[in-house]
Enzyme design. Structure first.
Site, mmCIF file in Angstrom:
data_model
loop_
_atom_site.group_PDB
_atom_site.id
_atom_site.type_symbol
_atom_site.label_atom_id
_atom_site.label_comp_id
_atom_site.label_asym_id
_atom_site.label_seq_id
_atom_site.Cartn_x
_atom_site.Cartn_y
_atom_site.Cartn_z
ATOM 1 N N HIS A 106 -5.182 -2.356 1.841
ATOM 2 C CA HIS A 106 -6.338 -3.032 1.494
ATOM 3 C C HIS A 106 -7.566 -2.449 2.446
ATOM 4 O O HIS A 106 -7.458 -2.250 3.484
ATOM 5 C CB HIS A 106 -5.829 -4.602 2.033
ATOM 6 C CG HIS A 106 -6.688 -5.566 1.424
ATOM 7 N ND1 HIS A 106 -7.774 -5.800 1.733
ATOM 8 C CD2 HIS A 106 -6.356 -6.460 0.283
ATOM 9 C CE1 HIS A 106 -8.296 -6.948 1.276
ATOM 10 N NE2 HIS A 106 -7.712 -7.115 0.269
ATOM 11 N N ASP A 143 -0.089 -8.465 -3.353
ATOM 12 C CA ASP A 143 0.591 -8.166 -4.632
ATOM 13 C C ASP A 143 2.057 -7.746 -4.402
ATOM 14 O O ASP A 143 2.593 -7.597 -5.508
ATOM 15 C CB ASP A 143 -0.281 -7.322 -5.064
ATOM 16 C CG ASP A 143 -1.558 -7.601 -5.853
ATOM 17 O OD1 ASP A 143 -1.639 -8.785 -6.494
ATOM 18 O OD2 ASP A 143 -2.606 -6.999 -5.872
HETATM 19 N N1 COA Z 1 -0.111 4.098 -0.653
HETATM 20 C C1 COA Z 1 -0.231 5.177 0.019
HETATM 21 N N2 COA Z 1 -1.108 5.579 0.666
HETATM 22 C C2 COA Z 1 -2.321 4.477 0.871
HETATM 23 C C3 COA Z 1 -2.204 3.450 0.128
HETATM 24 C C4 COA Z 1 -1.255 3.045 -0.599
HETATM 25 N N3 COA Z 1 -1.056 2.031 -1.447
HETATM 26 N N4 COA Z 1 -3.310 2.685 0.279
HETATM 27 C C5 COA Z 1 -4.300 3.485 1.086
HETATM 28 N N5 COA Z 1 -3.423 4.740 1.545
HETATM 29 C C6 COA Z 1 -3.987 5.667 2.391
HETATM 30 C C7 COA Z 1 -4.674 6.707 1.569
HETATM 31 O O1 COA Z 1 -4.127 7.819 0.828
HETATM 32 C C8 COA Z 1 -5.910 7.084 2.755
HETATM 33 O O2 COA Z 1 -5.182 8.118 3.292
HETATM 34 P P1 COA Z 1 -5.875 9.454 3.761
HETATM 35 O O3 COA Z 1 -6.873 8.972 5.073
HETATM 36 O O4 COA Z 1 -4.480 10.259 4.498
HETATM 37 O O5 COA Z 1 -6.624 10.027 2.724
HETATM 38 C C9 COA Z 1 -5.823 5.932 3.617
HETATM 39 O O6 COA Z 1 -4.507 5.349 3.366
HETATM 40 C C10 COA Z 1 -7.125 4.987 3.413
HETATM 41 O O7 COA Z 1 -7.012 4.743 1.935
HETATM 42 P P2 COA Z 1 -8.333 4.138 0.944
HETATM 43 O O8 COA Z 1 -7.789 4.710 -0.441
HETATM 44 O O9 COA Z 1 -9.411 5.149 1.548
HETATM 45 O O10 COA Z 1 -8.626 3.033 1.155
HETATM 46 P P3 COA Z 1 -9.541 1.888 0.211
HETATM 47 O O11 COA Z 1 -9.909 0.654 1.248
HETATM 48 O O12 COA Z 1 -10.554 2.727 -0.375
HETATM 49 O O13 COA Z 1 -8.416 1.322 -0.651
HETATM 50 C C11 COA Z 1 -6.770 0.105 -1.885
HETATM 51 C C12 COA Z 1 -7.815 0.127 -0.772
HETATM 52 C C13 COA Z 1 -6.394 -1.408 -1.819
HETATM 53 C C14 COA Z 1 -7.710 0.307 -3.307
HETATM 54 C C15 COA Z 1 -5.783 1.191 -1.812
HETATM 55 O O14 COA Z 1 -5.071 0.599 -0.428
HETATM 56 C C16 COA Z 1 -4.701 1.003 -2.780
HETATM 57 O O15 COA Z 1 -5.133 1.700 -4.035
HETATM 58 N N6 COA Z 1 -3.876 0.312 -2.817
HETATM 59 C C17 COA Z 1 -2.843 0.475 -4.002
HETATM 60 C C18 COA Z 1 -3.148 -0.697 -4.980
HETATM 61 C C19 COA Z 1 -2.850 -2.085 -4.469
HETATM 62 O O16 COA Z 1 -1.891 -2.678 -4.237
HETATM 63 N N7 COA Z 1 -4.060 -3.022 -5.001
HETATM 64 C C20 COA Z 1 -4.165 -4.565 -4.434
HETATM 65 C C21 COA Z 1 -5.119 -4.733 -3.354
HETATM 66 S S1 COA Z 1 -5.003 -6.325 -2.826
#
Ligand code: COA
Length: 386
Positions: A266, A322
Site C-alpha cells: 500500500h 483486498d
Molecule cells: N508484491 C510484491 N512486491 C511489492 C508489492 C506487491 N504487491 N507491492 C510493492 N512491492 C515492492 C515493489 O516491487 C517495490 O520494491 P523495490 O523497492 O525492490 O522495487 C517496493 O515494494 C515499493 O513498491 P511500489 O510499487 O513503489 O509501491 P507503490 O506505493 O507505488 O504501490 C501498490 C502501491 C498498492 C500499487 C502496490 O503495493 C501494488 O501494486 N500492490 C498490489 C496491488 C494491490 O493489492 N492493490 C490494492 C491496494 S489497496
C-alpha cells in the site's frame, strides 16, 4: 513547487476532514472515529451519514436517512432494458460505470450545481447522495441476474442495506451473520482519504459535472487492478496457488520474476492495513459459525500472508484491504468478478462525501506538467517526409 513526483506521492491534493490514516501505526479513522469501532458497532447506513454530514446522527436522523435510502432503491425499468443490450461477458465494473452514467440522463437536476442561486444547495447534494447510494446496490445485483438471462429481483424496503443487497443478489433472505459481515465490509470500504478513485471523483466534481458522472469517473478508476480490482486478482491468485504446500515455491517464483503479489502493499501503510486485520477476524468468525467449514483458500491465504511477511515485510509491504475481502465475498456466494463492484457500492459513500466537501469551496483542478517534448518545430508537408 515545480518538482515532479511520480504518482504524486506525498503531494497534498486537497484539504479534507473526512478521514485520516496513520500508515506507520496502522490507524484509520472516519471523521475521527476509529474504523475498528465503526466496523464493530455502526452500520453502513450510519457510517455513510457520518461521512456525508460529519457527525454521528441522532436516532431520528438515522431513521430518516434509512427511510430515504430504502425508498430510493428501485431504478427505472429503462436502465434494466439498457443492461439487456450489454454483453453478458462484460466486466461488472464496466456495466456499473455505464449504468451510473445513464442514471444521470434519467434523473437529471444537475443545473443545481451551476445555477447561481442553487449552487451548493445542500438539499440537492444530500438528495443526490441518497439516490446514488441507494441505487448502486440495485444496479450491481440487477446485472447479476440480467447477465445470466433472468429477471432481476426487486429490492425490499424492510431489509437493511447489506441484507437487501444479499437478498437482491440471491433471491432469499441472507443468514443474519452474513448480512452483518457484509455490513462490516461495506463500512471498511466506505472511505480511504485521497486514493486514486476519490481523487478522480474530486477532479470530476471540481468541473461541476453531475454527481452521477462524478461517481462514474470514480468507478472507472477503482476498476484497475492496482486499486479496487485487486480483490478479484487475490482470489484468482489463491486458486492458482492451489494449496498451502505450494505457497512458498510459488512465491519464490513470483518474486524472482518481480511480479506483484495481489492484496499486498500500500502506498500509505507500511504495516498491516487495519482493515485487513478486521476482515481476517471476520473470516475467523464465519469459520467458527460454520463449524470450521470455509473454503480451503483461507488456509492458503494465511500461509501466503505469513510467507509474504518474511519476504516483503522489510520493504513495508503487508496485507492490504483486498487480501481477505474476496474470501468473505466468496463465502457469500458472490462471483469474483463482482467483488470490485461491492467495493464501489461501499466507496460511493466516501466519493459523495468528498464531492460535497469539494463543492463547498470549489476550484477546478488544473495542475501543471513538466513538458519533455520538442518545442516549436516547423511543419513538414506529407510529400516531403521520409
Ligand atoms: N508484491 C510484491 N512486491 C511489492 C508489492 C506487491 N504487491 N507491492 C510493492 N512491492 C515492492 C515493489 O516491487 C517495490 O520494491 P523495490 O523497492 O525492490 O522495487 C517496493 O515494494 C515499493 O513498491 P511500489 O510499487 O513503489 O509501491 P507503490 O506505493 O507505488 O504501490 C501498490 C502501491 C498498492 C500499487 C502496490 O503495493 C501494488 O501494486 N500492490 C498490489 C496491488 C494491490 O493489492 N492493490 C490494492 C491496494 S489497496
Amino acid at each position: 513547487m515545480n518538482e515532479y513526483l511520480p504518482g504524486l506521492e506525498g503531494v497534498p491534493a486537497t484539504k479534507s476532514n473526512i478521514s485520516d490514516l496513520d500508515g506507520k501505526r496502522g490507524i484509520l479513522t472516519y471523521r475521527g472515529y476509529r474504523i475498528k469501532d465503526l466496523a464493530e458497532h455502526s452500520s453502513f447506513e450510519e457510517t455513510s451519514l457520518l461521512l456525508l454530514d460529519g457527525r454521528l446522527p441522532t436516532r431520528a436522523e438515522l431513521a430518516e436517512f434509512d427511510r430515504q435510502i430504502r425508498t430510493n432503491r428501485p431504478v427505472k425499468y429503462n436502465i434494466r432494458e439498457i443492461m439487456k443490450y450489454l454483453p453478458s461477458t462484460g466486466h461488472p465494473m464496466e456495466m456499473l460505470q455505464a449504468s451510473v452514467a445513464c442514471l444521470a440522463m434519467f434523473y437529471p437536476g444537475d443545473e443545481c450545481l451551476t445555477d447561481r442561486d442553487m449552487c451548493r444547495d445542500l438539499n440537492y447534494v444530500h438528495n443526490m447522495s441518497v439516490k446514488i447510494l441507494a441505487r448502486m446496490a440495485t444496479l450491481v445485483t440487477t446485472w447479476q441476474h440480467i447477465r445470466a438471462g433472468y429477471d432481476p429481483i426487486p429490492p425490499r424496503k424492510d431489509l437493511s442495506y447489506a441484507a437487501n443487497f444479499l437478498y437482491m443478489f440471491h433471491g432469499e433472505e441472507p443468514d443474519p451473520l452474513l448480512a452483518r459481515i457484509l455490513d462490516a465490509c461495506l463500512i471498511l470500504h466506505a472511505e480511504h482519504t485521497i486514493n486514486a478513485s476519490t481523487f478522480a471523483a474530486l477532479v470530476a466534481g471540481s468541473t461541476l459535472t453531475s454527481p452521477y458522472l462524478v461517481v462514474a469517473a470514480a468507478i472507472g478508476t477503482l476498476a484497475g487492478p492496482l486499486h479496487g480490482g485487486a480483490n478479484q486478482k487475490v482470489i484468482e491468485m489463491l486458486q492458482e496457488i492451489g494449496s498451502p504446500d505450494n505457497v512458498r515455491p510459488w512465491l519464490d517464483r513470483k518474486l524472482a520474476n518481480k511480479e506483484k503479489i495481489w492484496g499486498m502493499g500500500h502506498r500509505e501503510y507500511k504495516v498491516k492495513d487495519p482493515r485487513a486485520t478486521i476482515l481476517q477476524k471476520l473470516m475467523l468468525d464465519l469459520m467458527k459459525h460454520r463449524g470450521g467449514s470455509v473454503s480451503p483458500m483461507f488456509e492458503t491465504a494465511l500461509t501466503l500472508e505469513e510467507a509474504c511477511e518474511e519476504r516483503l515485510g522489510a520493504k513495508g509491504v503487508w496485507a492490504n484491504v483486498d487480501f481477505y475481502s474476496g474470501l468473505l465475498y466468496s463465502e457469500m456466494g458472490i462471483p469474483s468478478d463482482q467483488f470490485t463492484s461491492i467495493f464501489a457500492v461501499a466507496r460511493c459513500a466516501g466519493w459523495l462525501a468528498h464531492w460535497r466537501e469539494q463543492l463547498k469551496d470549489n476550484r477546478i483542478f488544473r495542475p501543471t506538467q513538466v513538458y519533455t517534448g520538442e518545442r516549436e518545430r516547423d511543419y513538414v508537408p506529407i510529400a516531403e517526409r521520409t
